[in-house]
Design an enzyme around this catalytic site. Structure first.
Site, PDB file in Angstrom:
ATOM      1  N   GLY A 100      42.261  39.863  47.725  1.00 54.72           N
ATOM      2  CA  GLY A 100      43.317  39.226  48.510  1.00 54.72           C
ATOM      3  C   GLY A 100      44.200  38.280  47.740  1.00 54.72           C
ATOM      4  N   GLU A 117      48.433  44.468  35.993  1.00 59.25           N
ATOM      5  CA  GLU A 117      47.950  43.077  36.008  1.00 59.25           C
ATOM      6  C   GLU A 117      48.899  42.092  35.338  1.00 59.25           C
ATOM      7  OE1 GLU A 117      45.504  41.599  38.247  1.00 59.25           O
ATOM      8  OE2 GLU A 117      44.636  43.455  37.516  1.00 59.25           O
ATOM      9  N   THR A 170      42.303  44.231  45.621  1.00 55.91           N
ATOM     10  CA  THR A 170      41.170  44.046  44.730  1.00 55.91           C
ATOM     11  C   THR A 170      39.931  44.482  45.474  1.00 55.91           C
ATOM     12  OG1 THR A 170      42.269  42.220  43.637  1.00 55.91           O
ATOM     13  CG2 THR A 170      39.912  42.148  43.568  1.00 55.91           C
ATOM     14  N   ASP A 184      50.873  39.400  37.004  1.00 55.18           N
ATOM     15  CA  ASP A 184      50.291  38.101  37.372  1.00 55.18           C
ATOM     16  C   ASP A 184      50.735  36.989  36.424  1.00 55.18           C
ATOM     17  OD1 ASP A 184      49.006  38.877  39.637  1.00 55.18           O
ATOM     18  OD2 ASP A 184      46.979  38.791  38.845  1.00 55.18           O
ATOM     19  N   THR A 188      39.880  44.557  39.867  1.00 56.89           N
ATOM     20  CA  THR A 188      41.165  44.863  40.501  1.00 56.89           C
ATOM     21  C   THR A 188      42.056  45.730  39.625  1.00 56.89           C
ATOM     22  OG1 THR A 188      43.077  43.783  41.551  1.00 56.89           O
ATOM     23  CG2 THR A 188      42.300  42.794  39.521  1.00 56.89           C
ATOM     24  N   SER A 248      44.454  34.478  37.090  1.00 54.26           N
ATOM     25  CA  SER A 248      43.942  35.256  38.217  1.00 54.26           C
ATOM     26  C   SER A 248      43.489  34.326  39.330  1.00 54.26           C
ATOM     27  CB  SER A 248      42.742  36.093  37.752  1.00 54.26           C
ATOM     28  OG  SER A 248      42.077  36.666  38.853  1.00 54.26           O
ATOM     29  N   ARG A 261      39.057  40.304  32.158  1.00 59.37           N
ATOM     30  CA  ARG A 261      40.454  40.345  32.588  1.00 59.37           C
ATOM     31  C   ARG A 261      41.253  41.201  31.604  1.00 59.37           C
ATOM     32  NH1 ARG A 261      43.589  39.511  37.054  1.00 59.37           N
ATOM     33  NH2 ARG A 261      45.282  38.030  36.756  1.00 59.37           N
TER      34      ARG A 261
END
Ligand code: GLU
Length: 598
Positions: free
Chosen positions: A496, A452, A413, A455, A431, A475, A115
């Site tokens: 998604g 990212e 993603t 998020d 992603t 995530s 990540r």
């Protein structure tokens, strides 16, 4: 020359399927075989190895590596590198993801957390506008240096290959490097995705030069090349991951984040981020213990925090295992699944974040005792939503209960699944977050940077998911491997955003409870309940007899044209592998096997 258009080292030549054309490359007339479109196929069954991805060129890159003696891990890296070429808006070396690996040698499931990480300078109030004291609007957070996390994909590749692979990065990157250099035929989905973000891509010199042709999206049926990315892959092939996290590429990434290359004419307010070359140098993909729950005699392995995927699916499965779903009328079974999903999302939103920064009750949320408590809240009619979070701490050695909010969740993603003749399996989801991420490409290197960090919650006091330096945002990515009696049964995953989680839930139920084959389980209509007043559902689900019955029970639906875009591989009882992808959603995916045997 009619029909040939050039832009920045790329040549676009309209081609017809199956026709070899002559193209001009870099000014020198030369006869070269033009790339041809590859057919899509949603199911492939056979032996020797399998790849399922959202794109046929990418699946064939993985297959090529399997053919040359690579294993499922080598094939996963090859496939993901190729997706960075042909699906550059969904996932690439500018982003991050999570890999779940079943190793036939150890008989164990390993996971890698690749990540993106927040740069060290990031503070909890990074997304609060100092001028207003309010959260910066999403569109402005997204297209900014502020949203860009340190990319994790290349470190994930390196870690996976060094622990579990058979081939060096150099060999595994070859098919994708060739693809980037020689080109591929643009399909409707590629054109559509470029067009969706045209206004953003046009606002950055790097993104415009790399991805647009005369300021427009490459047209379906033309050949597109990304020579910058081919060169970047060559640098990685020679220098490994350290050539990404130090040196010219790291400097270019940090420079792009701190000084986004806007076109002079834009009026867009693009805020700078604070990434340094040290942030890149210090980045590591991490080994994590997988989440694991037993379900109907199978063992379901998933991704631990900072992904919420493994825990949310795990809690949900522990809840619904107490219902005999397969003997119920389908609408009744779906009612229980919807209610269990809402409860699991209530707990997700309150408790799950980066477990190196917050105390996440993984054991409690995945305990059967907690699931039994949550199941008792499910009645014959839908509960008012959102449902409050439960208290998993008594099952986790004690702690303070929390409530959370259903944080923003959207994006795009890509997921791929591979398997080999030795029995290794990989489920890999990665992603850029939104389609095209931040929309800001690294000048001269051919890839986009993620957004990212959107998020994270914008709320500096969010108990689980507030921003912090070095932290990784929560995530929904849910790469999943299912074993039965210690041997692989299937692996799957999806893009998604939070729909990923509910898509995996339904595919598992479709296969393990309702007896569908994996291809049938993936193709079936889906819904998504994320602890909201309405359940999102595809029209086919809403208009089905069970959809109408659910509505009469009091479930409220909103329509979504597509929920998820899954791939998977199943291990059939007769020893064959079955690769599966979407037959219809978003144009369909690509499933291939080394030696077909239908
Ligand atoms: N950024 C999202 C997540 O990690 C993924 C985006 C998407 O799949 O659409 O949950």
């Amino acid at each position: 020359m009619d029909g040939v258009r050039r832009a920045c080292g790329r040549v676009l030549v309209p081609v017809l399927a199956g026709v070899t054309a002559i193209s001009l490359v870099q000014g020198a007339p030369a006869a070269v075989a033009e790339p041809e479109p590859l057919p899509r196929q949603p199911v492939a069954t056979g032996y020797g190895g399998a790849v399922a991805s959202l794109d046929p060129y990418a699946s064939h890159a993985g297959l090529e590596v399997l053919r040359r003696g690579g294993n499922a891990i080598d094939a996963a890296v090859a496939t993901s590198a190729a997706l960075g070429v042909t699906r550059p808006y969904d996932g690439s070396i500018g982003g991050g993801g999570f890999m779940v690996i079943y190793s036939a040698k150890t008989g164990k499931v390993a996971t890698i957390d690749g990540r993106e990480a927040a740069p060290a300078a990031v503070k909890p109030d990074v997304f609060i506008d100092p001028a207003t004291g309010q959260a910066i609007p999403f569109a402005e957070r997204r297209v900014s240096g502020l949203s860009i996390g340190v990319p994790g994909v290349v470190s994930t590749w390196q870690r996976a290959l060094s622990r579990h692979g058979r081939m060096p990065l150099h060999n595994v990157l070859k098919p994708a490097t060739d693809l980037a250099r020689d080109g591929f035929v643009v399909d409707a989905e590629y054109q559509r995705r470029t067009e969706q973000n045209l206004d953003i891509l046009r606002d950055f010199t790097s993104s415009r030069d790399t991805f647009l042709v005369d300021g427009q999206a490459p047209r379906e049926g033309t050949v597109f090349r990304n020579k910058e990315l081919a060169r970047t892959y060559e640098i990685l092939a020679d220098g490994g991951a350290s050539a990404f996290y130090t040196g010219e590429i790291a400097e270019a990434i940090a420079g792009t984040v701190t000084n986004p290359p806007k076109v002079p004419s834009t009026t867009r307010n693009v805020r700078s981020g604070q990434m340094t070359v040290d942030d890149l140098k210090n980045y590591r993909a991490l080994d994590k213990a997988p989440t694991k729950v037993d379900y109907r005699g199978a063992e379901v392995y998933g991704m631990a925090p900072p992904s919420s995927g493994g825990m949310t699916v795990g809690e949900y499965l522990n809840i619904v295992e107490g219902f005999d779903l397969k003997s119920m009328p389908r609408a009744r079974a779906l009612h229980h699944m919807i209610e269990a999903s809402a409860l699991a999302f209530g707990d997700r939103n309150a408790y799950i974040g980066d477990d190196r920064f917050v105390n996440v009750p993984v054991t409690g949320i995945l305990s059967q005792g907690f699931a039994d408590e949550r199941r008792r809240l499910i009645g014959p009619s839908p509960a008012a939503k959102p449902v409050p979070a439960g208290d998993p701490w008594p099952y986790n050695g004690g702690g303070t209960p929390r409530q959370g909010v259903n944080a923003y969740s959207d994006g795009s993603t890509t997921h791929l699944t591979t398997a080999d003749k030795w029995g290794n399996v990989v489920a890999y989801t990665f992603t850029l977050e939104q389609i095209s991420g931040s929309g800001i490409a690294v000048p001269g290197y051919g890839f986009l940077l993620n957004n990212e960090l959107t998020d994270f919650s914008t709320n500096p006091n969010d108990p689980a998911n507030a921003p912090a330096g070095g932290k990784r945002p929560r995530s929904s990515m849910t790469p999943t491997v299912v074993l039965k009696d210690g041997k692989p049964l299937l692996a799957t995953g999806s893009p998604g955003s939070a729909v990923i989680i509910t898509s995996v839930m339904q595919v598992l139920a479709n296969h393990l409870d309702f007896g569908m084959s994996l291809p049938e389980a993936i193709a079936a209509p889906r819904l998504s309940q994320q602890n909201a007043a309405t359940t999102t559902a595809e029209a086919e689900m809403i208009n089905s007899p069970e959809g109408r019955e659910l509505a009469s029970l009091g479930h409220q639906f909103s329509t979504s044209s597509t929920l998820g875009n899954m791939t998977g591989v199943a291990f059939l009882p007769d020893g064959r592998l079955q690769a599966a992808a979407e037959p219809v959603r978003l144009g369909g995916g690509s499933a291939v096997v080394l030696r077909p045997a239908e």
